[in-house]
Scaffold this motif. Structure first.
Motif, PDB file in Angstrom:
ATOM      1  N   LEU A  33      -4.599   7.007   2.288  1.00 46.18           N
ATOM      2  CA  LEU A  33      -4.136   5.623   2.444  1.00 46.18           C
ATOM      3  C   LEU A  33      -2.704   5.586   2.951  1.00 46.18           C
ATOM      4  CD1 LEU A  33      -5.367   3.362  -0.515  1.00 46.18           C
ATOM      5  CD2 LEU A  33      -5.435   2.851   1.927  1.00 46.18           C
ATOM      6  N   ASP A  34      -1.873   6.491   2.459  1.00 49.50           N
ATOM      7  CA  ASP A  34      -0.481   6.539   2.909  1.00 49.50           C
ATOM      8  C   ASP A  34      -0.418   6.903   4.381  1.00 49.50           C
ATOM      9  OD1 ASP A  34       2.452   6.542   2.154  1.00 49.50           O
ATOM     10  OD2 ASP A  34       2.263   8.569   2.961  1.00 49.50           O
ATOM     11  N   GLU A  35      -1.296   7.802   4.799  1.00 54.47           N
ATOM     12  CA  GLU A  35      -1.362   8.156   6.221  1.00 54.47           C
ATOM     13  C   GLU A  35      -1.725   6.932   7.058  1.00 54.47           C
ATOM     14  OE1 GLU A  35      -3.886  11.214   9.143  1.00 54.47           O
ATOM     15  OE2 GLU A  35      -4.205  11.213   6.970  1.00 54.47           O
ATOM     16  N   LEU A  36      -2.689   6.152   6.592  1.00 56.86           N
ATOM     17  CA  LEU A  36      -3.080   4.941   7.310  1.00 56.86           C
ATOM     18  C   LEU A  36      -1.934   3.927   7.341  1.00 56.86           C
ATOM     19  CD1 LEU A  36      -6.685   4.448   5.871  1.00 56.86           C
ATOM     20  CD2 LEU A  36      -6.079   5.240   8.168  1.00 56.86           C
ATOM     21  N   ALA A  37      -1.247   3.759   6.206  1.00 53.37           N
ATOM     22  CA  ALA A  37      -0.143   2.799   6.133  1.00 53.37           C
ATOM     23  C   ALA A  37       0.990   3.203   7.068  1.00 53.37           C
ATOM     24  CB  ALA A  37       0.364   2.683   4.697  1.00 53.37           C
ATOM     25  N   ALA A  60       4.013   2.189  11.980  1.00 51.92           N
ATOM     26  CA  ALA A  60       4.663   2.659  13.203  1.00 51.92           C
ATOM     27  C   ALA A  60       4.218   1.837  14.408  1.00 51.92           C
ATOM     28  CB  ALA A  60       4.342   4.140  13.418  1.00 51.92           C
ATOM     29  N   GLN A  61       2.937   1.493  14.454  1.00 52.47           N
ATOM     30  CA  GLN A  61       2.434   0.702  15.581  1.00 52.47           C
ATOM     31  C   GLN A  61       2.982  -0.716  15.581  1.00 52.47           C
ATOM     32  OE1 GLN A  61      -1.837   1.906  14.705  1.00 52.47           O
ATOM     33  NE2 GLN A  61      -1.943   1.745  16.927  1.00 52.47           N
ATOM     34  N   LEU A  62       3.148  -1.291  14.384  1.00 51.36           N
ATOM     35  CA  LEU A  62       3.571  -2.685  14.278  1.00 51.36           C
ATOM     36  C   LEU A  62       5.059  -2.833  13.956  1.00 51.36           C
ATOM     37  CD1 LEU A  62       0.484  -4.088  12.329  1.00 51.36           C
ATOM     38  CD2 LEU A  62       0.990  -4.310  14.771  1.00 51.36           C
ATOM     39  N   ASN A  63       5.773  -1.715  13.903  1.00 50.98           N
ATOM     40  CA  ASN A  63       7.224  -1.732  13.674  1.00 50.98           C
ATOM     41  C   ASN A  63       7.579  -2.369  12.327  1.00 50.98           C
ATOM     42  OD1 ASN A  63       9.859  -1.077  14.420  1.00 50.98           O
ATOM     43  ND2 ASN A  63      10.223  -3.089  15.335  1.00 50.98           N
ATOM     44  N   VAL A  64       6.874  -1.943  11.281  1.00 49.76           N
ATOM     45  CA  VAL A  64       7.130  -2.446   9.926  1.00 49.76           C
ATOM     46  C   VAL A  64       7.866  -1.367   9.141  1.00 49.76           C
ATOM     47  CG1 VAL A  64       6.076  -3.239   7.769  1.00 49.76           C
ATOM     48  CG2 VAL A  64       5.071  -3.892   9.973  1.00 49.76           C
ATOM     49  N   PRO A  65       9.085  -1.624   8.652  1.00 47.26           N
ATOM     50  CA  PRO A  65       9.806  -0.611   7.873  1.00 47.26           C
ATOM     51  C   PRO A  65       9.146  -0.391   6.518  1.00 47.26           C
ATOM     52  CG  PRO A  65      11.011  -2.686   7.878  1.00 47.26           C
ATOM     53  CD  PRO A  65       9.868  -2.866   8.832  1.00 47.26           C
ATOM     54  N   LEU A  66       9.105   0.860   6.079  1.00 47.12           N
ATOM     55  CA  LEU A  66       8.459   1.207   4.819  1.00 47.12           C
ATOM     56  C   LEU A  66       9.472   1.786   3.833  1.00 47.12           C
ATOM     57  CD1 LEU A  66       5.170   2.934   6.051  1.00 47.12           C
ATOM     58  CD2 LEU A  66       5.471   0.576   5.240  1.00 47.12           C
ATOM     59  N   PRO A  67       9.279   1.526   2.539  1.00 51.26           N
ATOM     60  CA  PRO A  67      10.174   2.098   1.515  1.00 51.26           C
ATOM     61  C   PRO A  67       9.861   3.569   1.273  1.00 51.26           C
ATOM     62  CG  PRO A  67       8.415   0.863   0.465  1.00 51.26           C
ATOM     63  CD  PRO A  67       8.242   0.650   1.951  1.00 51.26           C
ATOM     64  N   ASP A  68      10.817   4.274   0.699  1.00 53.83           N
ATOM     65  CA  ASP A  68      10.637   5.680   0.354  1.00 53.83           C
ATOM     66  C   ASP A  68      10.642   5.911  -1.155  1.00 53.83           C
ATOM     67  OD1 ASP A  68      10.423   6.598   2.979  1.00 53.83           O
ATOM     68  OD2 ASP A  68      12.605   6.738   3.200  1.00 53.83           O
ATOM     69  N   ARG A  69      10.743   4.825  -1.918  1.00 54.47           N
ATOM     70  CA  ARG A  69      10.743   4.948  -3.376  1.00 54.47           C
ATOM     71  C   ARG A  69       9.843   3.867  -3.976  1.00 54.47           C
ATOM     72  NH1 ARG A  69      14.704   7.637  -5.989  1.00 54.47           N
ATOM     73  NH2 ARG A  69      14.729   6.117  -7.691  1.00 54.47           N
ATOM     74  N   PRO A  70       9.220   4.149  -5.117  1.00 54.65           N
ATOM     75  CA  PRO A  70       8.457   3.100  -5.793  1.00 54.65           C
ATOM     76  C   PRO A  70       9.398   1.986  -6.242  1.00 54.65           C
ATOM     77  CG  PRO A  70       8.037   5.280  -6.759  1.00 54.65           C
ATOM     78  CD  PRO A  70       9.215   5.411  -5.848  1.00 54.65           C
ATOM     79  N   THR A  71       8.841   0.831  -6.544  1.00 61.31           N
ATOM     80  CA  THR A  71       9.657  -0.265  -7.055  1.00 61.31           C
ATOM     81  C   THR A  71      10.181   0.085  -8.447  1.00 61.31           C
ATOM     82  OG1 THR A  71       7.808  -1.383  -8.166  1.00 61.31           O
ATOM     83  CG2 THR A  71       8.177  -1.892  -5.818  1.00 61.31           C
ATOM     84  N   GLN A  99      -8.465  -4.455  10.250  1.00 60.23           N
ATOM     85  CA  GLN A  99      -9.134  -3.176  10.042  1.00 60.23           C
ATOM     86  C   GLN A  99      -8.498  -2.410   8.886  1.00 60.23           C
ATOM     87  OE1 GLN A  99     -11.852  -1.974  11.174  1.00 60.23           O
ATOM     88  NE2 GLN A  99     -11.680   0.106  10.347  1.00 60.23           N
ATOM     89  N   PHE A 100      -7.174  -2.453   8.797  1.00 63.34           N
ATOM     90  CA  PHE A 100      -6.458  -1.789   7.713  1.00 63.34           C
ATOM     91  C   PHE A 100      -6.853  -2.374   6.362  1.00 63.34           C
ATOM     92  CE2 PHE A 100      -2.507  -1.625   5.060  1.00 63.34           C
ATOM     93  CZ  PHE A 100      -2.477  -0.254   4.852  1.00 63.34           C
ATOM     94  N   ALA A 101      -6.917  -3.704   6.281  1.00 62.74           N
ATOM     95  CA  ALA A 101      -7.303  -4.364   5.029  1.00 62.74           C
ATOM     96  C   ALA A 101      -8.725  -3.992   4.642  1.00 62.74           C
ATOM     97  CB  ALA A 101      -7.160  -5.880   5.167  1.00 62.74           C
ATOM     98  N   LYS A 102      -9.588  -3.884   5.623  1.00 57.14           N
ATOM     99  CA  LYS A 102     -10.968  -3.490   5.352  1.00 57.14           C
ATOM    100  C   LYS A 102     -11.020  -2.088   4.758  1.00 57.14           C
ATOM    101  CE  LYS A 102     -15.456  -2.972   7.679  1.00 57.14           C
ATOM    102  NZ  LYS A 102     -16.165  -3.076   8.982  1.00 57.14           N
ATOM    103  N   GLN A 103     -10.217  -1.174   5.308  1.00 60.04           N
ATOM    104  CA  GLN A 103     -10.170   0.187   4.774  1.00 60.04           C
ATOM    105  C   GLN A 103      -9.589   0.196   3.362  1.00 60.04           C
ATOM    106  OE1 GLN A 103      -7.857   1.567   8.177  1.00 60.04           O
ATOM    107  NE2 GLN A 103      -9.491   3.004   8.715  1.00 60.04           N
ATOM    108  N   CYS A 104      -8.533  -0.582   3.156  1.00 66.01           N
ATOM    109  CA  CYS A 104      -7.917  -0.653   1.826  1.00 66.01           C
ATOM    110  C   CYS A 104      -8.903  -1.185   0.787  1.00 66.01           C
ATOM    111  CB  CYS A 104      -6.685  -1.560   1.862  1.00 66.01           C
ATOM    112  SG  CYS A 104      -5.308  -0.894   2.799  1.00 66.01           S
ATOM    113  N   GLU A 105      -9.684  -2.160   1.180  1.00 69.80           N
ATOM    114  CA  GLU A 105     -10.669  -2.757   0.287  1.00 69.80           C
ATOM    115  C   GLU A 105     -11.639  -1.687  -0.222  1.00 69.80           C
ATOM    116  OE1 GLU A 105     -12.858  -7.046   0.519  1.00 69.80           O
ATOM    117  OE2 GLU A 105     -13.106  -5.695   2.217  1.00 69.80           O
ATOM    118  N   VAL A 158       0.841  -1.196   0.000  1.00 72.21           N
ATOM    119  CA  VAL A 158       0.000   0.000   0.000  1.00 72.21           C
ATOM    120  C   VAL A 158       0.880   1.252   0.000  1.00 72.21           C
ATOM    121  CG1 VAL A 158      -1.683   1.325   1.343  1.00 72.21           C
ATOM    122  CG2 VAL A 158      -1.970  -1.139   1.060  1.00 72.21           C
ATOM    123  N   ARG A 159       1.950   1.216   0.751  1.00 67.25           N
ATOM    124  CA  ARG A 159       2.896   2.332   0.749  1.00 67.25           C
ATOM    125  C   ARG A 159       3.496   2.520  -0.644  1.00 67.25           C
ATOM    126  NH1 ARG A 159       5.190   6.987   2.995  1.00 67.25           N
ATOM    127  NH2 ARG A 159       7.460   6.920   2.831  1.00 67.25           N
TER     128      ARG A 159
END
Length: 238
Positions: A109-113, A118-129, A180-186, A72-73
């Protein structure tokens, strides 16, 4: 110019299997020893870490959960600039309006991601693939209605690919935050697909091939009209 046909998306038949194959890229186990030409110990350790499920206060956090947050990020990192550019460059007002709206919604969506990461300690990329960057270059190199067609086609295919992935996580995650996040993304992705289809540029050439399925009913004879099926309540036995 006709946009190259995308690789077909697998059918969302078995949700857990789908999560493994689509979200995690069908990774194979790296358990072989380096002596027989397999992975090195460091590679094995890295892959084991990527496949690990960790405990959080909101429930277990698995690899499919983390992958969705990252995807999503990544989507926002390329769809926001494409949507903003389309608002200025697209040939048709519907394309300008709808892609600009997709960009605005991806900001949310980016705000949600970022919040859940941050809550789940998941590192996020700063560039598209690299693939997403190539799509941006392809779209940017077009003009006129070809610009609209290419932008809509690439966005529509990307949304069609992530749609079943979201459903797989929504149906299988043990983590309440991710659910909940997946539900919002859907909800967002469904809206984005509708916006893209509303441009008038989503044609057969812009869609992947239909998924292969098993157990589908045979088509009815065109020369024989069937009466409507009875209501389920009339055939269910108490």
């Amino acid at each position: 110019m006709r946009t190259p046909r995308p690789i077909p998306v697998a059918a969302p038949v078995a949700l857990c299997g789908l999560a493994a194959s689509l979200l995690l890229g069908g990774c194979t186990a790296l358990a072989r020893q380096s002596g027989d030409g397999g992975a090195q110990p460091a590679q094995v350790a890295a892959e084991n870490a990527r496949q690990a499920t960790v405990t959080t206060e909101w429930g277990p956090l698995g690899p499919a959960d983390r992958a969705l947050i990252v995807k999503v990020r990544e989507a926002g990192l390329w769809e926001i600039p494409v949507g903003r550019e389309a608002a200025r460059r697209a040939a048709r007002p519907a394309t300008q309006r709808n892609l600009a709206e997709i960009a605005r919604q991806h900001e949310r969506l980016d705000e949600l991601a970022r919040g859940i990461a941050a809550q789940l300690n998941v590192p996020l990329p700063d560039r598209p693939t690299a693939e997403q960057q190539s799509w941006m270059s392809e779209i940017g190199g077009k003009s006129g209605t070809e610009y609209d067609k290419t932008a809509v086609a690439r966005l529509r295919v990307a949304h069609g690919q992530i749609y079943p992935q979201i459903a797989a996580v929504r149906a299988s995650t043990r983590n309440t935050l991710v659910r909940q996040f997946a539900k919002q993304c859907e909800t967002f992705v469904h809206t984005h697909m509708t916006l893209l289809e509303g441009t008038g540029f989503v044609t057969v050439d812009a869609l992947p091939d239909p998924p292969a399925v098993t157990g589908a009913p045979e088509p009815g004879s065109p020369n024989q009209r069937r009466t409507p099926a009875p209501a389920a309540t009339s055939v269910i036995r108490d």
